[in-house]
Each structure stands twice: as structure tokens, then as C-alpha cells.
Motif scaffolding. Sequence first.
Motif: not given
Length: 297
Positions: A182-189, A242-253
Motif C-alpha cells: 500500500f501507499l504509506g506516508w508520514e506524518p500519519h498515525p 510529531q505535531l501532526e502525528n499527535q493531532l491526526m490521531q485525535s482526528v482519526m479517533q
Amino acid sequence: MPPAVAKDPASCQTVRFADIGWADITSTTALALVILDALGYRPASTIASVPISFAGLKSRQIDVSLGYWWPVQEQALTPFLKAGSIDLIEPANLTGAKATFAVPAYVYQAGLRTFADIAKHHKELDGKIYGIEPGSSANAAIQKMISSNQFGLGSFKLVESSEAGMLVTVERAIRDKKWVLFLGWEPHPMNIQIDMKYLGGSDNVFGPNDGEARVYTLTSPGYQTRCPNVGKLLANLHFTVQLENQLMQSVMQRQKPADAARAYLKKNPQVLDAWLAGVKTFDGGEGLPAVRASLGL
């Protein structure tokens, strides 16, 4: 006393953002919307695919996009930049990003480690490569590899889906211990939630250093000149992985993006100092104290 003079003209009070539907851009856009709202602007976002966002910026129906991923979208954007119909703000709003093929760790350990290994495992992969939404530049790069039989991928099929749909498929495959590419990318949870590995040896298909990427802010032509105060904020906005990983985790929850953005800013108010340097409220007041007050800081 005379009324305060707006730094930006009245036509700039409404700020229209494109949200290309990727969780990272939804998250950073939410931060910008919360800040602009606190400054007395009327920000709004519209979900738009990458091609539609470019067309909207060109026609000035959209003012801002925080989601130009370089180099994955470079080919699609270059004609607009050359024509002067979209403006790019430098430097990038995010460095240290990445976008390329990925597999679950158990697949990597079993021998699928580079792009050259993919064709050998056609059967285990069911001949499928999972991409993202139709019309994306990343999918175009994948389809080009298939059409030209690069890395022997000519018999593979690109499966297009939304980001969320693709991740559901990947998580299901991992639960069943099946192989999936699959296509993966970072930042992303996904980098936190999935035990995954990125493939090497991509021959710069997704950019140098096996998919190293930067993310830039785009505006409609001349926007920073027309709306210098918003333009100053946009130039100041710089994020971290790091900022985006944290924020995205909340959004994706399933937390509302605006609520997640406010919660992040309350926990990390120090980011506002640099973002609001030299930025005023819409009516000409000092920006930083107004935003801090709005957030209850």
C-alpha cells in the motif's frame, strides 16, 4: 477615537481553505481555522480533491491549501506555477515527511523489502497495489509504473480508495496475516498504529531518498499581496511530524478537527508565539493575546 483600521481589507475577512481529504491536511487546516476565527476572520474549508483544489486556487474560488505534497504532486502543479495561476509559499510548512510503498513488518521480514521484490510476490499480494483517492498524483505515479511495466509491475492492478478505505483494507489484511502492499506516508498515525516498513530502491518514483517529501502552502494568485495579514500567518505556519502525528490521531479517533486543534493548542500554546509573530487581528489589534484569550489561556 477613530475606529481601528483593519490590516486586511473587508474582502479578506472570509478565508476559504481547500481540505484535500487527507488526515494530515484536515488537521493542519483545522489549526489554521481555529486561529483565524480567534483573530476575527471568517474561515471556512471545503473538501476538494487535489485537482479540484488546484483549479479552485487558479479561479480564486479557493484562497489557501496547506496540502501541496512535493514531489508527489509536482508534475500536476508545475503548469500552474509556471503560468503564475497559483502561488507557492516558501519555505515548506512541513519537512521530514515521507510517501512511498509500505508493507506490514511481517511481509518485510519475509523478503519484500524493495520495489524490485514486488513482482516476485505477485501471488501473495493477489496482484494488487492499494493507492488512495482517484485523481491523486500518487495514484498517477503508481499507474505509470504499472503501464510501463517498471519493476515488472505490468500485471498488477491499482486499487483506488479513500485514505480511510485503504487503511481499513490494510488493517483487515494485517488482522488475517495476509500480504498487502500500500501507499504509506508520514506524518500519519498509521506509523504508530501499524507495525509497518517502507520499501527501498524506488528509483525516485515518489521522490528522492525513497519518498522523502515536503509539504507547502499554496494560495490563489496574489493572495499575500491582497490579504497581507492572513498572508503573514500563512508564511509563519510551520508544523512538525510529531505535531501532526499527535493531532491526526485525535482526528482519526473521530474527534471533530476543530475540537482536536483547540485541545492541541491548549496543551502546546508555545507554538503560537512563532505562528502569530507580526500577525494582527482582523480589526488591527495584537494577534497573539487575542488568540490566547479565545483559547482560555
